[in-house]
Design a protein around this motif. Structure first.
Motif, mmCIF file in Angstrom:
data_model
loop_
_atom_site.group_PDB
_atom_site.id
_atom_site.type_symbol
_atom_site.label_atom_id
_atom_site.label_comp_id
_atom_site.label_asym_id
_atom_site.label_seq_id
_atom_site.Cartn_x
_atom_site.Cartn_y
_atom_site.Cartn_z
ATOM 1 N N THR A 293 -12.962 -5.291 15.483
ATOM 2 C CA THR A 293 -12.574 -3.962 15.381
ATOM 3 C C THR A 293 -13.957 -3.291 15.743
ATOM 4 O OG1 THR A 293 -11.485 -4.119 13.285
ATOM 5 C CG2 THR A 293 -12.426 -2.180 13.609
ATOM 6 N N ALA A 294 -15.114 -3.633 15.719
ATOM 7 C CA ALA A 294 -16.282 -2.895 16.202
ATOM 8 C C ALA A 294 -16.258 -3.098 17.968
ATOM 9 C CB ALA A 294 -17.614 -3.723 15.833
ATOM 10 N N LEU A 295 -15.684 -4.171 18.450
ATOM 11 C CA LEU A 295 -15.534 -4.470 19.900
ATOM 12 C C LEU A 295 -14.951 -3.512 20.444
ATOM 13 C CD1 LEU A 295 -16.553 -6.432 21.969
ATOM 14 C CD2 LEU A 295 -14.777 -7.663 21.485
ATOM 15 N N ARG A 296 -13.733 -2.872 19.670
ATOM 16 C CA ARG A 296 -12.834 -2.131 20.443
ATOM 17 C C ARG A 296 -13.401 -0.646 20.317
ATOM 18 N NH1 ARG A 296 -6.814 -3.575 17.974
ATOM 19 N NH2 ARG A 296 -7.707 -2.410 15.963
ATOM 20 N N LEU A 297 -14.480 -0.326 19.726
ATOM 21 C CA LEU A 297 -15.249 0.932 20.106
ATOM 22 C C LEU A 297 -15.911 1.279 21.455
ATOM 23 C CD1 LEU A 297 -17.182 1.412 16.796
ATOM 24 C CD2 LEU A 297 -15.467 3.002 17.558
ATOM 25 N N LEU A 298 -16.063 0.056 22.191
ATOM 26 C CA LEU A 298 -16.514 0.099 23.607
ATOM 27 C C LEU A 298 -15.379 1.065 24.464
ATOM 28 C CD1 LEU A 298 -18.346 -3.463 23.904
ATOM 29 C CD2 LEU A 298 -19.392 -1.023 23.022
ATOM 30 N N ASP A 299 -16.097 1.820 25.430
ATOM 31 C CA ASP A 299 -15.040 2.427 26.188
ATOM 32 C C ASP A 299 -14.755 1.643 27.370
ATOM 33 O OD1 ASP A 299 -13.848 4.347 27.322
ATOM 34 O OD2 ASP A 299 -15.543 5.600 28.508
ATOM 35 N N SER A 300 -14.002 0.801 27.139
ATOM 36 C CA SER A 300 -13.571 -0.401 28.070
ATOM 37 C C SER A 300 -12.159 -0.780 27.723
ATOM 38 C CB SER A 300 -14.470 -1.403 28.352
ATOM 39 O OG SER A 300 -14.101 -2.379 29.032
ATOM 40 N N VAL A 301 -11.345 -1.251 28.598
ATOM 41 C CA VAL A 301 -9.984 -1.545 28.592
ATOM 42 C C VAL A 301 -10.333 -3.329 28.168
ATOM 43 C CG1 VAL A 301 -7.883 -2.238 29.327
ATOM 44 C CG2 VAL A 301 -8.769 -0.008 29.864
ATOM 45 N N VAL A 302 -11.202 -3.774 28.870
ATOM 46 C CA VAL A 302 -11.340 -5.250 28.606
ATOM 47 C C VAL A 302 -11.918 -5.389 27.081
ATOM 48 C CG1 VAL A 302 -12.948 -7.096 29.114
ATOM 49 C CG2 VAL A 302 -11.861 -5.833 30.887
ATOM 50 N N ALA A 303 -12.808 -4.517 26.765
ATOM 51 C CA ALA A 303 -13.347 -4.755 25.111
ATOM 52 C C ALA A 303 -11.886 -4.339 24.434
ATOM 53 C CB ALA A 303 -14.264 -3.768 25.049
ATOM 54 N N LEU A 304 -11.077 -3.699 24.535
ATOM 55 C CA LEU A 304 -9.880 -3.485 23.646
ATOM 56 C C LEU A 304 -9.206 -4.692 23.774
ATOM 57 C CD1 LEU A 304 -7.974 -1.348 22.475
ATOM 58 C CD2 LEU A 304 -7.162 -0.978 24.352
ATOM 59 N N PHE A 305 -9.040 -5.309 24.738
ATOM 60 C CA PHE A 305 -8.043 -6.534 24.707
ATOM 61 C C PHE A 305 -8.919 -7.507 24.079
ATOM 62 C CE2 PHE A 305 -5.597 -4.501 27.827
ATOM 63 C CZ PHE A 305 -4.175 -5.013 27.546
ATOM 64 N N ALA A 306 -10.191 -7.460 24.284
ATOM 65 C CA ALA A 306 -10.960 -8.737 23.747
ATOM 66 C C ALA A 306 -11.194 -8.670 22.230
ATOM 67 C CB ALA A 306 -12.396 -8.758 24.311
ATOM 68 N N GLY A 307 -11.379 -7.396 21.647
ATOM 69 C CA GLY A 307 -11.258 -6.982 20.353
ATOM 70 C C GLY A 307 -10.069 -7.430 19.750
ATOM 71 N N THR A 308 -8.809 -7.108 20.534
ATOM 72 C CA THR A 308 -7.696 -7.489 19.855
ATOM 73 C C THR A 308 -7.372 -8.852 19.768
ATOM 74 O OG1 THR A 308 -6.584 -5.481 20.633
ATOM 75 C CG2 THR A 308 -5.099 -7.087 20.090
ATOM 76 N N VAL A 309 -7.834 -9.699 20.682
ATOM 77 C CA VAL A 309 -7.709 -11.186 20.573
ATOM 78 C C VAL A 309 -8.697 -11.758 19.269
ATOM 79 C CG1 VAL A 309 -8.579 -13.432 21.633
ATOM 80 C CG2 VAL A 309 -7.161 -11.511 23.000
ATOM 81 N N VAL A 310 -9.854 -11.214 19.394
ATOM 82 C CA VAL A 310 -10.814 -11.437 18.242
ATOM 83 C C VAL A 310 -10.144 -11.318 16.655
ATOM 84 C CG1 VAL A 310 -13.033 -11.292 17.106
ATOM 85 C CG2 VAL A 310 -12.856 -11.328 19.592
ATOM 86 N N ILE A 311 -9.445 -10.200 16.721
ATOM 87 C CA ILE A 311 -8.955 -9.868 15.475
ATOM 88 C C ILE A 311 -7.762 -10.636 15.226
ATOM 89 C CG2 ILE A 311 -7.485 -7.891 14.223
ATOM 90 C CD1 ILE A 311 -9.138 -5.935 15.694
#
Length: 439
Positions: free
Chosen positions: A133-151
């Motif tokens: 959830t914290a990772l998806r705070l980053l202003d990056s589409v890659v971070a959005l996908f990575a955070g979703t995978v971690v969750i």
């Protein structure tokens, strides 16, 4: 570890052709559930008193976190796409990723449970949800996908281990705890679907910060679960030695595949319908806001269905009958959407919510009841959810492709209705009072 149940369990007879005695994997235990179980003597390895209350509360808090961080994305998809410039294909992948994680990572969960223990592993799942959830705070589409995978990874492990923990610590209250567990799943999903956009509008946050707010629920669960790591459930030495080894032979057990089939078919039906129901209703003339509320309303009704089904099984109502009733309720709701989608939408959502809630609760209950101990429950949960969620991940895409090819929602809805027939069939098979025979 063998369930002894309570007074209600003594009257049960072993299923035909299943050996009894030490080391046998498939005697019928007749696990008492629901209100009857509350008065039953605890089975070996079960927890009682204040410890049971705190552990039960912990299970509910964990379960509440297994959907919101993912479901909250759907109401924000329009804003997310406008802000990030993501294509429709990328957005579809983002929503499908969690289901793929649930399926593909499920086989790792029993290994983690054996290596670190259930309590520590479940604590780790909440840490993963917080981190993603914290990772998806980053202003990056890659971070959005990575955070979703971690969750998704954290949820995948918790999905598998929680039925095993219920089997180990609440063997005489399996139905009641499974009802609370599945009720919390639907409650978390309904909360995220209904509250995310109003909350965003009320406080004026962007979509990234709004998604991150759901991490607070995971932090709460993590803090409340910490005492369980320090106070681990004591089990007999023989059970502890057995738990250190993986279950073998489950893939060749027909009953395991029947449980897996029921999990997969009800998951496919649920996620395919959830993905496209708002679109079906808007195509029929309903506003987008009202269509979204209808989906949330269906999830709220799912809370009732998911709690009642295992409790009714605890009152000796046949699980196969309930599996059929749940499918028929879904069939009535889908037929209503086919014939009069906007006119009777509220009624169709009531029927669908009750039917889908009963189905997921029974799928989880079958995992608990068809396993002779917590070790088998975790492995059966892994098998059922691995195949079940991979199958479910194909549902929305296939339904969308059928719609594009046919040009209407008639054929996709007919496909969903047809899939309810094999769901009933495997539900009856999985409901028979037997247990899996893996070693």
């Amino acid at each position: 570890m063998r369930d002894t149940g309570g007074p209600a369990a003594v009257a049960e007879e072993p299923a035909a052709g299943i050996p009894a005695g030490p080391g046998a994997a498939a005697p019928r235990t007749g696990i008492p559930e629901g209100p009857v179980a509350a008065a039953a003597a605890p089975a070996e390895g079960g927890v009682t008193g204040r410890r049971a209350l705190y552990l039960g509360l912990g299970v509910v808090l964990l379960a509440l976190n297994l959907r919101p961080a993912l479901v909250a994305v759907s109401p924000l998809v329009g804003t997310l796409r406008d802000d990030s410039g993501m294509s429709a294909a990328a957005t579809s992948l983002l929503t499908a990723l969690p289901l793929l994680c649930f399926g593909l990572l499920a086989p790792l969960a029993p290994r983690l449970g054996r290596r670190f223990g259930m309590e520590r592993s479940l604590l780790g799942t909440m840490a993963l949800i917080c981190g993603g959830t914290a990772l998806r705070l980053l202003d990056s589409v890659v971070a959005l996908f990575a955070g979703t995978v971690v969750i998704g990874a954290g949820i995948a492990v918790a999905n598998v281990l929680l039925p095993g923990l219920i089997k180990r610590d609440f063997p005489a209250r399996a139905g009641l705890m499974t009802g609370l567990y599945s009720m919390s799943l639907f409650g978390g999903a309904a909360l995220a679907a209904g509250v995310t956009v109003p909350f965003q509008q009320a406080v004026g946050l962007n979509w990234r910060a709004t998604l991150a707010c759901w991490g607070a629920l995971a932090v709460l669960a993590l803090v409340c679960w910490l005492p369980q790591v320090r106070t681990r459930t004591r089990v007999p030495a023989a059970t502890a030695r057995a738990a250190a080894h993986p279950v073998r032979g489950l893939w060749r057990d027909p009953l395991a595949w029947q449980v897996t089939g029921y999990m997969g078919l009800q998951s496919l039906s649920y996620y395919a319908a959830a993905a496209w129901l708002p679109t079906m209703l808007t195509d029929a003339g309903m506003s987008a806001g009202d269509a979204g509320w209808m989906l949330s309303f269906s999830s709220l009704l799912g809370i009732t269905g998911s709690f009642l089904a295992p409790v009714l099984v605890g009152r000796r109502l046949r699980a196969g009958v309930l599996a059929t009733v749940g499918a028929l309720l879904c069939a009535a709701g889908l037929t209503g959407v086919l014939l009069a989608p906007a006119a009777g939408a509220s009624l169709w959502m009531v029927l669908l919510g009750l039917g889908q809630g009963a189905a997921i609760s029974l799928a989880l209950l079958f995992i608990v009841q068809r396993a002779p101990d917590a070790r088998h429950a975790a492995q059966l949960s892994s098998t059922a959810q691995c195949f079940g969620y991979v199958l479910a991940a194909t549902g929305p895409a296939v339904l969308g492709a059928v719609h594009d090819h046919s040009g209407s929602w008639t054929v996709p809805l007919a496909v969903l209705l047809a899939l309810l027939l094999p769901q009933i069939a495997v539900g009856w098979c999985a409901a028979r009072p037997r247990q899996v025979a893996g070693r």
